[in-house]
Design an enzyme around this catalytic site. Structure first.
Site, PDB file in Angstrom:
ATOM      1  N   LYS A  22     -26.102 -72.873  -4.660  1.00  0.00           N
ATOM      2  CA  LYS A  22     -27.537 -72.745  -5.012  1.00  0.00           C
ATOM      3  C   LYS A  22     -27.849 -71.276  -5.301  1.00  0.00           C
ATOM      4  CE  LYS A  22     -30.732 -72.479  -1.599  1.00  0.00           C
ATOM      5  NZ  LYS A  22     -31.631 -71.308  -1.668  1.00  0.00           N
ATOM      6  N   ASN A  23     -27.400 -70.378  -4.433  1.00  0.00           N
ATOM      7  CA  ASN A  23     -27.812 -68.975  -4.523  1.00  0.00           C
ATOM      8  C   ASN A  23     -27.072 -68.186  -5.593  1.00  0.00           C
ATOM      9  OD1 ASN A  23     -29.675 -69.582  -2.629  1.00  0.00           O
ATOM     10  ND2 ASN A  23     -28.659 -68.534  -0.941  1.00  0.00           N
ATOM     11  N   CYS A 117     -42.736 -66.917   3.374  1.00  0.00           N
ATOM     12  CA  CYS A 117     -42.363 -68.302   3.681  1.00  0.00           C
ATOM     13  C   CYS A 117     -42.142 -68.375   5.186  1.00  0.00           C
ATOM     14  CB  CYS A 117     -41.095 -68.690   2.920  1.00  0.00           C
ATOM     15  SG  CYS A 117     -39.662 -67.835   3.536  1.00  0.00           S
ATOM     16  N   ARG A 122     -41.144 -61.727   3.235  1.00  0.00           N
ATOM     17  CA  ARG A 122     -40.361 -61.718   1.987  1.00  0.00           C
ATOM     18  C   ARG A 122     -40.986 -60.804   0.914  1.00  0.00           C
ATOM     19  NH1 ARG A 122     -37.272 -66.464   2.116  1.00  0.00           N
ATOM     20  NH2 ARG A 122     -35.829 -65.436   0.683  1.00  0.00           N
ATOM     21  N   PRO A 123     -41.154 -59.530   1.197  1.00  0.00           N
ATOM     22  CA  PRO A 123     -41.746 -58.633   0.192  1.00  0.00           C
ATOM     23  C   PRO A 123     -40.848 -58.491  -1.039  1.00  0.00           C
ATOM     24  CG  PRO A 123     -40.859 -57.375   2.020  1.00  0.00           C
ATOM     25  CD  PRO A 123     -40.745 -58.808   2.416  1.00  0.00           C
ATOM     26  N   ASP A 125     -41.127 -55.448  -2.904  1.00  0.00           N
ATOM     27  CA  ASP A 125     -41.337 -54.031  -3.272  1.00  0.00           C
ATOM     28  C   ASP A 125     -40.095 -53.382  -3.880  1.00  0.00           C
ATOM     29  OD1 ASP A 125     -40.470 -54.507  -0.524  1.00  0.00           O
ATOM     30  OD2 ASP A 125     -40.324 -52.333  -0.382  1.00  0.00           O
ATOM     31  N   LEU A 126     -38.913 -53.775  -3.420  1.00  0.00           N
ATOM     32  CA  LEU A 126     -37.684 -53.148  -3.953  1.00  0.00           C
ATOM     33  C   LEU A 126     -37.440 -53.580  -5.401  1.00  0.00           C
ATOM     34  CD1 LEU A 126     -35.342 -53.572  -0.837  1.00  0.00           C
ATOM     35  CD2 LEU A 126     -36.644 -51.538  -1.537  1.00  0.00           C
ATOM     36  N   VAL A 165     -30.438 -58.912  -1.669  1.00  0.00           N
ATOM     37  CA  VAL A 165     -29.709 -59.748  -2.637  1.00  0.00           C
ATOM     38  C   VAL A 165     -30.552 -59.922  -3.898  1.00  0.00           C
ATOM     39  CG1 VAL A 165     -28.793 -62.072  -3.061  1.00  0.00           C
ATOM     40  CG2 VAL A 165     -28.366 -60.933  -0.869  1.00  0.00           C
ATOM     41  N   ASP A 307     -27.812 -67.005   6.552  1.00  0.00           N
ATOM     42  CA  ASP A 307     -28.001 -68.414   6.165  1.00  0.00           C
ATOM     43  C   ASP A 307     -27.137 -69.362   6.986  1.00  0.00           C
ATOM     44  OD1 ASP A 307     -28.463 -67.803   2.590  1.00  0.00           O
ATOM     45  OD2 ASP A 307     -29.747 -67.505   4.335  1.00  0.00           O
ATOM     46  N   ARG A 399     -33.711 -78.910  -0.866  1.00  0.00           N
ATOM     47  CA  ARG A 399     -33.708 -77.703  -1.692  1.00  0.00           C
ATOM     48  C   ARG A 399     -32.319 -77.078  -1.725  1.00  0.00           C
ATOM     49  NH1 ARG A 399     -38.222 -73.495  -0.395  1.00  0.00           N
ATOM     50  NH2 ARG A 399     -37.072 -72.610  -2.137  1.00  0.00           N
TER      51      ARG A 399
HETATM   52  C1  EPZ Z   1     -31.426 -64.264  -0.731  1.00  0.00           C
HETATM   53  O1  EPZ Z   1     -32.812 -64.147  -0.488  1.00  0.00           O
HETATM   54  C2  EPZ Z   1     -31.092 -65.734  -0.524  1.00  0.00           C
HETATM   55  N1  EPZ Z   1     -31.835 -66.549  -1.477  1.00  0.00           N
HETATM   56  C3  EPZ Z   1     -31.457 -66.136   0.905  1.00  0.00           C
HETATM   57  O2  EPZ Z   1     -31.048 -67.500   1.075  1.00  0.00           O
HETATM   58  C4  EPZ Z   1     -30.664 -65.269   1.875  1.00  0.00           C
HETATM   59  O3  EPZ Z   1     -31.041 -65.598   3.197  1.00  0.00           O
HETATM   60  C5  EPZ Z   1     -30.972 -63.783   1.595  1.00  0.00           C
HETATM   61  O4  EPZ Z   1     -30.676 -63.482   0.218  1.00  0.00           O
HETATM   62  C6  EPZ Z   1     -30.150 -62.859   2.479  1.00  0.00           C
HETATM   63  O5  EPZ Z   1     -28.781 -63.097   2.280  1.00  0.00           O
HETATM   64  C7  EPZ Z   1     -31.353 -66.660  -2.738  1.00  0.00           C
HETATM   65  O6  EPZ Z   1     -30.344 -66.082  -3.099  1.00  0.00           O
HETATM   66  C8  EPZ Z   1     -32.140 -67.529  -3.676  1.00  0.00           C
HETATM   67  P1  EPZ Z   1     -33.065 -60.303   0.485  1.00  0.00           P
HETATM   68  P2  EPZ Z   1     -33.579 -62.755  -0.843  1.00  0.00           P
HETATM   69  O7  EPZ Z   1     -33.878 -59.683  -0.590  1.00  0.00           O
HETATM   70  O8  EPZ Z   1     -32.954 -62.142  -2.042  1.00  0.00           O
HETATM   71  C9  EPZ Z   1     -36.132 -57.496   2.696  1.00  0.00           C
HETATM   72  C10 EPZ Z   1     -31.265 -69.719   1.742  1.00  0.00           C
HETATM   73  O9  EPZ Z   1     -31.436 -70.235   2.857  1.00  0.00           O
HETATM   74  N2  EPZ Z   1     -36.676 -57.173   1.365  1.00  0.00           N
HETATM   75  O10 EPZ Z   1     -31.608 -59.998   0.545  1.00  0.00           O
HETATM   76  O11 EPZ Z   1     -35.025 -63.022  -0.873  1.00  0.00           O
HETATM   77  C11 EPZ Z   1     -36.412 -58.931   3.105  1.00  0.00           C
HETATM   78  O12 EPZ Z   1     -37.696 -59.043   3.685  1.00  0.00           O
HETATM   79  C12 EPZ Z   1     -32.047 -68.484   1.362  1.00  0.00           C
HETATM   80  O13 EPZ Z   1     -30.454 -70.140   0.865  1.00  0.00           O
HETATM   81  C13 EPZ Z   1     -37.629 -56.166   1.261  1.00  0.00           C
HETATM   82  O14 EPZ Z   1     -38.034 -55.558   2.253  1.00  0.00           O
HETATM   83  O15 EPZ Z   1     -33.239 -61.885   0.430  1.00  0.00           O
HETATM   84  C14 EPZ Z   1     -35.317 -59.206   4.096  1.00  0.00           C
HETATM   85  O16 EPZ Z   1     -35.710 -58.702   5.362  1.00  0.00           O
HETATM   86  C15 EPZ Z   1     -33.038 -68.068   2.441  1.00  0.00           C
HETATM   87  N3  EPZ Z   1     -38.120 -55.854   0.037  1.00  0.00           N
HETATM   88  C16 EPZ Z   1     -34.137 -58.377   3.582  1.00  0.00           C
HETATM   89  O17 EPZ Z   1     -34.700 -57.445   2.642  1.00  0.00           O
HETATM   90  C17 EPZ Z   1     -37.698 -56.502  -1.099  1.00  0.00           C
HETATM   91  O18 EPZ Z   1     -38.169 -56.158  -2.204  1.00  0.00           O
HETATM   92  C18 EPZ Z   1     -33.090 -59.190   2.850  1.00  0.00           C
HETATM   93  O19 EPZ Z   1     -33.753 -59.983   1.887  1.00  0.00           O
HETATM   94  C19 EPZ Z   1     -36.724 -57.527  -0.972  1.00  0.00           C
HETATM   95  C20 EPZ Z   1     -36.228 -57.843   0.264  1.00  0.00           C
END
Ligand code: EPZ
Length: 420
Positions: A22-23, A117, A122-123, A125-126, A165, A307, A399
């Site tokens: 999925k991811n 969620c 889930r910001p 900003d990056l 990610v 995950d 999902r």
């Molecule tokens: C991806 O989400 C995955 N989703 C998530 O899988 C997974 O848990 C996550 O990466 C971590 O591995 C998909 O790939 C569709 P992040 P993502 O940005 O990209 C913070 C599942 O169950 N952050 O790596 O949204 C954020 O709050 C899902 O399949 C910022 O602060 O995760 C978190 O604490 C759930 N600012 C950390 O970074 C930003 O702009 C990691 O989030 C972006 C993120």
């Protein structure tokens, strides 16, 4: 809303195949927006989030068709809109990944601001900071992120504050068509990032360093078309192996990639599993033994994946001994604890750590899914518990897990889906 009804107590035994990731599938579908040429994508999992993404591409006017082998063909020459509507974005946060490709290809994009969620705020900003570094003008107006770039985006040197990610994927896609070279430091290293980079390079991009924490993307004028096959789902793989471990069973998963989930396999071995593997298969055998509780701390890849945290919490719940499970990525991802405790688990939460003391038996109960992976943990608990467990709100599960009840039935589980 459908429910899953599980009669617990059976050891899982048998063999199942693993679906596409999925991811990896979601960013790859959005990457199709980067090229005017036709692309074909294989091994897409049949999941709600994939359907939603295809719907979103359709809403943009992109032509999508499925051939007899269930390969998806995407043609973006028919694109008519650059707005990702609220109705779709609110159901799938990953829609934010449309931002980078649209901006890079068309110079503009409007994406409904994705809310938080269950697992956290889930910001994004990056994502926005990186796009601004490449010259994008971004404003937030009436709940929409409105991004514009006068001419091509410009290559930039970006140092990510946090390993993200999604932000790494969005910026990698935006940089593919930018003028000049982009360097992304402190990039995420997940296998899904590598899969996206491999796919984009097949389609004519120039991405180097995927899988390391520094990506270098040389912008190109235009990308080509081509075919690509999505990688197997490492989290689905880990979930079924965790279910086998919890039930003391013996399960072989095929069409997967053992190299993408080393941290999970190490933890399952620590829990007492005997694991053998080949290039595209893994077999886990508990030899009828109860698992031993493990300590784990989630971390960005190659650390233990967040995950898989809820699933290992469920395994610990029925293990010998006590295990500490610490969640470091998301601020609210221990929600499976309350529902597991309602089934007789003995779990105390101390900050972002679940202290799990294994119990001899869980008791089936009506439980409610809250997010994708917490739901998977409840299914695992239901498979082990005595009596009947009813898991409600399983749209969360649909999902991320293709045909979960059929795959578990194939392993001997007594599980059925009932429409609500
Ligand atoms: C991806 O989400 C995955 N989703 C998530 O899988 C997974 O848990 C996550 O990466 C971590 O591995 C998909 O790939 C569709 P992040 P993502 O940005 O990209 C913070 C599942 O169950 N952050 O790596 O949204 C954020 O709050 C899902 O399949 C910022 O602060 O995760 C978190 O604490 C759930 N600012 C950390 O970074 C930003 O702009 C990691 O989030 C972006 C993120």
């Amino acid at each position: 809303m459908d429910k899953l009804i599980i009669q617990g107590g059976a050891e899982l035994r048998g063999e199942i195949w693993i679906s596409g990731s999925k991811n990896a599938a979601l960013p790859i579908l959005f990457a199709a927006l980067l090229t005017e040429r036709r692309v074909k994508i294989a091994n897409l999992p049949h999941l709600h989030d994939v359907t939603t993404t295809i719907e979103l591409l359709g809403a943009l006017g992109v032509t999508v068709s499925i051939d007899e082998k269930m390969h998806l063909a995407v043609e973006t020459q028919t694109l008519t809109a650059v707005t990702a509507p609220y109705e779709l974005v609110k159901t799938m946060r990953a829609s934010i990944l449309v931002l980078g490709p649209l901006l890079a290809r068309y110079g503009e994009a409007n994406v409904s601001f994705p809310g938080g969620c269950a697992i956290g705020s889930r910001p994004v900003d990056l994502h926005l900071k990186g796009l601004q570094a490449m010259g994008a003008e971004i404003e937030v107006d009436q709940g929409y992120i409105k991004a514009r770039s006068a001419g091509r985006l410009k290559g930039a040197h970006i140092l990510m504050d946090t390993v993200s990610v999604g932000a790494t994927e969005n910026l990698m896609m935006a940089a593919a068509l930018a003028e000049g070279t982009t360097v992304i430091e402190n990039a995420a290293r997940e296998p899904e990032i590598v899969d996206l980079a491999n796919c984009m390079n097949t389609w004519g991009a120039k991405v180097c360093g995927a899988g390391s924490n520094t990506l270098t993307i040389q912008g190109v004028e235009k990308m080509l078309g081509g075919d690509y096959k999505v990688m197997p789902d490492r989290i689905e793989t880990g979930t079924y192996l965790a279910a086998a471990a919890a039930t003391g069973g013996r399960v072989k998963v095929t069409k997967t990639d053992p190299s993408a989930l080393e941290a999970v396999l190490l933890k399952l071995k620590e829990a007492g599993a005997v694991i053998t593997q080949g290039d595209d298969w893994i077999e886990l055998d508990m030899q009828g033994r109860r698992p031993t509780a493990v300590n784990l701390k989630t971390a960005p890849y190659p650390g233990f994946p967040t995950d898989m945290q809820a699933q290992l919490t469920a395994v610990n719940a029925v293990s010998q001994g006590c295990g500490r499970v610490t969640e470091t990525i998301f601020e609210n991802r221990l929600m499976q604890v309350q529902e597991l405790n309602r089934m007789g688990a003995n779990i105390a939460v101390e900050g972002n750590t679940a202290v799990v003391t294994g119990v001899d038996e869980l008791k089936g109960a009506p439980v409610m899914a809250s997010d994708l992976r917490a739901s998977a943990a409840l299914v695992i608990a239901g498979l082990v518990a005595s009596g009947e467990t009813v898991v409600d709100r399983i749209y969360h599960i649909d999902r991320g897990y293709e045909c979960i009840e059929e795959k578990l039935q194939q392993l001997g589980a007594k599980i059925r889906r009932v429409p609500n």
